[in-house]
Design an enzyme around this catalytic site. Structure first.
Site, PDB file in Angstrom:
ATOM      1  N   GLY A  15      11.825 126.510  45.548  1.00 16.38           N
ATOM      2  CA  GLY A  15      12.205 125.616  46.640  1.00 16.38           C
ATOM      3  C   GLY A  15      11.110 124.584  46.883  1.00 16.38           C
ATOM      4  O   GLY A  15      10.003 124.718  46.367  1.00 16.38           O
ATOM      5  N   VAL A  16      11.446 123.588  47.686  1.00 18.26           N
ATOM      6  CA  VAL A  16      10.444 122.572  47.993  1.00 18.26           C
ATOM      7  C   VAL A  16       9.596 123.085  49.150  1.00 18.26           C
ATOM      8  O   VAL A  16      10.070 123.828  49.980  1.00 18.26           O
ATOM      9  CB  VAL A  16      11.115 121.268  48.464  1.00 18.26           C
ATOM     10  CG1 VAL A  16      10.131 120.127  48.464  1.00 18.26           C
ATOM     11  CG2 VAL A  16      12.296 120.936  47.598  1.00 18.26           C
TER      12      VAL A  16
ATOM     13  N   GLU B 232      16.230 123.240  41.194  1.00 19.97           N
ATOM     14  CA  GLU B 232      16.929 122.136  41.828  1.00 19.97           C
ATOM     15  C   GLU B 232      16.096 120.864  41.764  1.00 19.97           C
ATOM     16  O   GLU B 232      16.609 119.790  41.502  1.00 19.97           O
ATOM     17  CB  GLU B 232      17.134 122.557  43.286  1.00 19.97           C
ATOM     18  CG  GLU B 232      18.257 121.943  43.982  1.00 19.97           C
ATOM     19  CD  GLU B 232      18.353 122.561  45.375  1.00 19.97           C
ATOM     20  OE1 GLU B 232      19.095 123.532  45.518  1.00 19.97           O
ATOM     21  OE2 GLU B 232      17.681 122.090  46.293  1.00 19.97           O
TER      22      GLU B 232
ATOM     23  N   ASN C  73      16.819 122.676  58.593  1.00 15.07           N
ATOM     24  CA  ASN C  73      17.234 121.790  57.501  1.00 15.07           C
ATOM     25  C   ASN C  73      18.650 122.121  57.028  1.00 15.07           C
ATOM     26  O   ASN C  73      19.550 121.308  57.136  1.00 15.07           O
ATOM     27  CB  ASN C  73      16.265 121.920  56.315  1.00 15.07           C
ATOM     28  CG  ASN C  73      14.841 121.564  56.722  1.00 15.07           C
ATOM     29  OD1 ASN C  73      14.621 120.635  57.480  1.00 15.07           O
ATOM     30  ND2 ASN C  73      13.883 122.323  56.206  1.00 15.07           N
TER      31      ASN C  73
ATOM     32  N   LYS D 128       3.873 129.106  64.616  1.00 16.26           N
ATOM     33  CA  LYS D 128       3.404 128.546  65.894  1.00 16.26           C
ATOM     34  C   LYS D 128       2.161 129.283  66.410  1.00 16.26           C
ATOM     35  O   LYS D 128       2.167 129.891  67.490  1.00 16.26           O
ATOM     36  CB  LYS D 128       4.518 128.565  66.952  1.00 16.26           C
ATOM     37  CG  LYS D 128       5.799 127.840  66.519  1.00 16.26           C
ATOM     38  CD  LYS D 128       5.618 126.350  66.400  1.00 16.26           C
ATOM     39  CE  LYS D 128       6.834 125.655  65.816  1.00 16.26           C
ATOM     40  NZ  LYS D 128       6.574 124.446  65.065  1.00 16.26           N
TER      41      LYS D 128
END
Ligand code: COA
Length: 505
Positions: free
Chosen positions: A272-273, A297, A387, A411
């Protein structure tokens, strides 16, 4: 007529016009299929011109809001999603986005959004599930004499949009490297059931299609020249957390090779990115591996480095997703990369049949994971879209190994990535085989739900949250309810509730 060497088709060169004129051809309410995948190959001029037109029209007294429906390959960039979302010009967006303005509109209810498995979008369009596509707006690297198109830095859903749209508008971007020509493999053998045939691709390096996109010239209503680069943010340098995650994955691969469960060239990798997947690629590149393949991808910076060093011998994808430095590296050395990278349409790059046959090692990010291995990749606190699922489901369900990675907290430690129950499920326990945080790697293969809970808490949870997770699990186990997947239903989402109320889980 054009004297642009990228526009060789005489009929189409007569349809040259400005971006503003082309934007006038898009009517309110249109379903517009745009090119673009992870900040690559998206139209760069017409969306901005359309946004200006929408702003102007919407400012007129008693204006009926002018909005369109935007279908793409995946995420684009501020010049597309950003400008159109800013003027409230998008009614419905699909199948993936990562734009901050889109995200806030989706979450404040002023934009509808459907996130689909990226391999499946073209099938939905062919089947008519999405309605009629009015206009395709496609960036290309050039138009050949016969009207066929040289694809740009992504293919995404372009083949499908060109086939499905009533009308086509082309942006010819001279900033895209002319030597992209020949790197694409557009497969024309797809069909709807019951007419499907096996897809004869048995190695990531196989070419099974055409170098060009077929395009009926009579459907093209406008051609616009542009000269603008793709836009992606640079990756953060690998930090301690991402290096630790990469280290756990590399140890795992080495052990699997020793056990004879993975070949020494591994299996085709999908990544994945993001900063963590990029750090894993860097880790692989620093390791002993040679001659790996990628069936993925997107090609990110890390993959270019791996191709350069020989760690990777070939990469199949649907798009680039390169930082500005990555684009410069690719452009300068395109002769080296040309025969090592194949760009395919996304219904092939992400095809479940191919991911299963090739035995892909899928590595993707997660937002949260629960005690039993269910993964949420998309929703913050169960309600706010981040996203979208993107291609993660295409690869995770069908791959040989599905690995999900994340820091154990978010966080500044206020949020645990391991929670009693996920607040939204994208990847069920049945599709998730390995979870990795900086704390360790949980191998869930062959484990029952209760065994998985032990493995995930002990290997992946942050020590600050581990006692509370154990306490929840033990009380659930002895609550007198079902012992297969123990839960305290009244408490299962209390961590999320507490975070919403206090800012701390
Ligand atoms: N609760 C609240 N926020 C969370 C969170 C959680 N449990 N986990 C992560 N976040 C926030 C982070 O704080 C960060 O926000 P910030 O930038 O405002 O600080 C953001 O989500 C991204 O997290 P990060 O840890 O930097 O990971 P990432 O960039 O690798 O993204 C996903 C993780 C899950 C959002 C990302 O991988 C994704 O979109 N996945 C779905 C699509 C996909 O997998 N595609 C792959 C096929 S190519």
């Amino acid at each position: 007529m054009s004297d642009n060497a990228r526009i060789l088709c005489p009929v189409l060169s007569k349809r040259l016009m400005s971006a503003e004129e082309a934007a006038e051809l898009i009517p309110a309410g249109a379903n517009v299929g745009m090119s673009g995948f992870t900040g690559a190959g998206y139209p760069k001029a017409i969306p901005g011109a359309l946004a200006d037109r929408i702003r102007r029209l919407n400012a007129e007294p008693n204006a009926k809001p002018f909005r369109i429906n935007v279908w793409t390959g995946a995420s684009t960039a501020p010049e597309l999603d950003g400008v159109l979302a800013e003027v409230d010009g998008i009614e419905m967006r699909l199948p993936f986005q990562s734009d901050p303005i889109c995200r806030s509109r989706i979450n404040n209810g002023t934009m509808d959004y459907v996130d689909y498995h990226l391999s499946e979008v073209s099938q939905y369009a062919w089947s008519g599930f999405l309605g009629k596509m009015d206009i395709a707006l496609i960036e290309v690297a050039g138009i050949r004499e016969d009207g066929s198109l040289i694809p740009s830095s992504s293919i995404g859903n372009n083949k499908t949009w060109i086939e499905q749209a009533d009308k086509i508008i082309l942006e010819v971007n001279s900033k895209q490297n002319a030597k992209l020509e020949g790197m694409h493999d557009v497969y024309y053998g797809t069909a709807l059931p019951p007419n499907r045939k096996p897809i004869m691709l048995t190695d990531p390096s196989d070419r099974i299609g055409e170098k060009y996109l077929a395009c009926p010239p009579e459907k093209v209503i406008a051609v616009v020249e542009t000269a603008a680069p793709d836009r992606n943010s640079p990756f953060k340098p690998s930090d301690d957390v991402s290096k630790k995650i990469a280290g756990h994955i590399l140890d795992f691969f080495n052990k699997e090779i020793e056990l004879g469960r993975l070949p020494k060239e591994l299996l085709p990798i999908q990544s994945g990115v993001g900063n963590i997947p990029n750090a894993v690629l860097e880790g692989l590149d620093a390791g002993p591996y040679k001659g790996l393949t990628a069936f993925t991808e997107v090609i990110q910076d890390g993959m270019l480095k791996m191709l350069k060093s020989g760690t990777l011998k070939v990469a199949s994808a649907t798009a680039f997703s390169l930082s500005p430095d990555g684009i410069a590296e690719f452009d300068e050395n395109i002769d080296f990369y040309r025969d090592k990278i194949i760009l395919r349409q996304q219904d092939i790059s992400n095809h479940p049949e191919l991911a299963r046959r090739l035995g892909v090692i899928a590595m993707n990010g997660l937002i949260e994971c629960d005690l039993y291995g269910n993964v949420n990749s998309t929703h913050i606190m169960g309600t706010r879209m981040m996203n979208g699922i993107g291609g993660s489901g295409d690869f995770a369900r069908n791959g040989y190994l599905s690995i999900f990675v994340s820091p154990s907290t978010a966080k500044d430690g206020a949020i645990s990535a391991i929670v009693p129950m996920v607040s939204h499920v994208d990847h069920t326990e049945h599709d998730v085989k390995i979870i990795v945080t900086e704390q360790g790697l949980a191998d869930l293969r062959g484990l029952s739900p209760r065994q998985r809970a032990h493995e995930i808490i002990n290997k992946c949870a942050h020590p600050d949250f581990r006692p509370a997770l154990i306490d929840y699990y033990e009380r659930a186990l002895h609550s007198g309810r079902g012992m297969h997947t123990p839960h305290l239903l009244e408490e299962a989402l209390s961590w999320h509730q507490r975070y919403e109320e206090t800012g701390q889980m």
